[in-house]
Design a protein around this motif. Structure first.
Motif, PDB file in Angstrom:
ATOM      1  N   LEU A  38     -23.532 -12.854 -17.956  1.00 33.91           N
ATOM      2  CA  LEU A  38     -24.589 -13.850 -17.825  1.00 33.91           C
ATOM      3  C   LEU A  38     -24.020 -15.219 -17.469  1.00 33.91           C
ATOM      4  O   LEU A  38     -24.638 -15.981 -16.723  1.00 33.91           O
ATOM      5  CB  LEU A  38     -25.420 -13.930 -19.106  1.00 33.91           C
ATOM      6  CG  LEU A  38     -26.361 -12.748 -19.335  1.00 33.91           C
ATOM      7  CD1 LEU A  38     -27.022 -12.840 -20.699  1.00 33.91           C
ATOM      8  CD2 LEU A  38     -27.419 -12.676 -18.255  1.00 33.91           C
ATOM      9  N   HIS A  87     -29.523 -15.594 -22.407  1.00 32.46           N
ATOM     10  CA  HIS A  87     -28.211 -15.726 -23.032  1.00 32.46           C
ATOM     11  C   HIS A  87     -28.351 -16.283 -24.457  1.00 32.46           C
ATOM     12  O   HIS A  87     -27.718 -15.791 -25.385  1.00 32.46           O
ATOM     13  CB  HIS A  87     -27.334 -16.632 -22.177  1.00 32.46           C
ATOM     14  CG  HIS A  87     -25.882 -16.457 -22.413  1.00 32.46           C
ATOM     15  ND1 HIS A  87     -24.953 -16.919 -21.526  1.00 32.46           N
ATOM     16  CD2 HIS A  87     -25.169 -15.909 -23.421  1.00 32.46           C
ATOM     17  CE1 HIS A  87     -23.744 -16.643 -21.977  1.00 32.46           C
ATOM     18  NE2 HIS A  87     -23.861 -16.045 -23.135  1.00 32.46           N
ATOM     19  N   SER A 123     -26.387  -7.365 -20.994  1.00 32.55           N
ATOM     20  CA  SER A 123     -25.476  -8.131 -21.832  1.00 32.55           C
ATOM     21  C   SER A 123     -24.151  -7.409 -21.980  1.00 32.55           C
ATOM     22  O   SER A 123     -23.957  -6.325 -21.478  1.00 32.55           O
ATOM     23  CB  SER A 123     -26.093  -8.361 -23.211  1.00 32.55           C
ATOM     24  OG  SER A 123     -25.134  -8.843 -24.095  1.00 32.55           O
ATOM     25  N   CYS A 127     -21.435 -11.922 -24.528  1.00 35.12           N
ATOM     26  CA  CYS A 127     -22.653 -12.740 -24.477  1.00 35.12           C
ATOM     27  C   CYS A 127     -23.084 -13.222 -25.851  1.00 35.12           C
ATOM     28  O   CYS A 127     -23.740 -14.245 -25.974  1.00 35.12           O
ATOM     29  CB  CYS A 127     -23.797 -11.972 -23.829  1.00 35.12           C
ATOM     30  SG  CYS A 127     -23.532 -11.664 -22.075  1.00 35.12           S
ATOM     31  N   PRO A 139     -24.585 -21.860 -23.395  1.00 29.84           N
ATOM     32  CA  PRO A 139     -25.850 -21.507 -22.735  1.00 29.84           C
ATOM     33  C   PRO A 139     -26.963 -22.530 -22.987  1.00 29.84           C
ATOM     34  O   PRO A 139     -27.813 -22.747 -22.124  1.00 29.84           O
ATOM     35  CB  PRO A 139     -26.219 -20.145 -23.336  1.00 29.84           C
ATOM     36  CG  PRO A 139     -24.923 -19.585 -23.772  1.00 29.84           C
ATOM     37  CD  PRO A 139     -24.089 -20.754 -24.206  1.00 29.84           C
TER      38      PRO A 139
END
Length: 166
Positions: A38, A87, A123, A127, A139
């Motif tokens: 991600l 995320h 994922s 993550c 994130p």
């Protein structure tokens, strides 16, 4: 030259994208923090934003062009917000992230595009790993940055006529 003309906004956004990408590469290559799938997708969105903003800066279009570039920027900003939101959700639900196994990039390149994207959105264990910068997860910072690019895009879409008066 006016401070809030479309060219100034585009070059400012381009510079911010470059700085964010430089920070990501610093964390990866200097600090040794390996990005998850991600994170890599969010980098691609920042790269796409940088390209759109750079081309818009060079082109310096009139009202309709400003709105078109603004719409493209908005689409990428929304995509980035969705990726960052996913995320963050995975970080808040670490059990969900560890139950899914994502194959390596070499294998993903052999899959059809849609199937590879589905794997990337699921994922990996990386993550759910939370790294904080100034008290917020990376994130979350990217979510804020993408939201800022959304505001920039909406500004250009709504105020296109006023931004290009010289």
């Amino acid at each position: 030259m006016r401070f809030f003309c479309s060219r100034v906004l585009n070059v400012s956004g381009f510079i911010i994208c470059c700085l964010l990408l430089a920070a990501a590469y610093y964390l990866q290559y200097i600090q040794g923090i390996q990005p998850c799938p991600l994170c890599m997708l969010q980098r691609l969105v920042f790269m796409a934003l940088a390209i759109i903003l750079f081309v818009a800066m060079l082109h310096n279009p009139k009202k309709t062009g400003v709105r078109i570039y603004g719409a493209l920027t908005l689409i990428m900003a929304i995509a980035g917000v969705l990726l960052a939101w996913r995320h963050i959700w995975l970080q808040l639900h670490p059990k969900a992230a560890t139950e899914i196994c994502v194959p390596g990039y070499a294998y993903l390149m052999t899959l059809p595009f849609v199937q590879a994207m589905r794997f990337l959105f699921q994922s990996s264990e990386n993550c759910s790993h939370i790294i904080q910068v100034w008290g917020l997860s990376i994130p979350f910072w990217t979510l804020l940055c993408f939201a800022g690019f959304g505001v920039l895009a909406l500004t250009q879409i709504v105020f296109a006529q006023r931004l290009n008066k010289h």
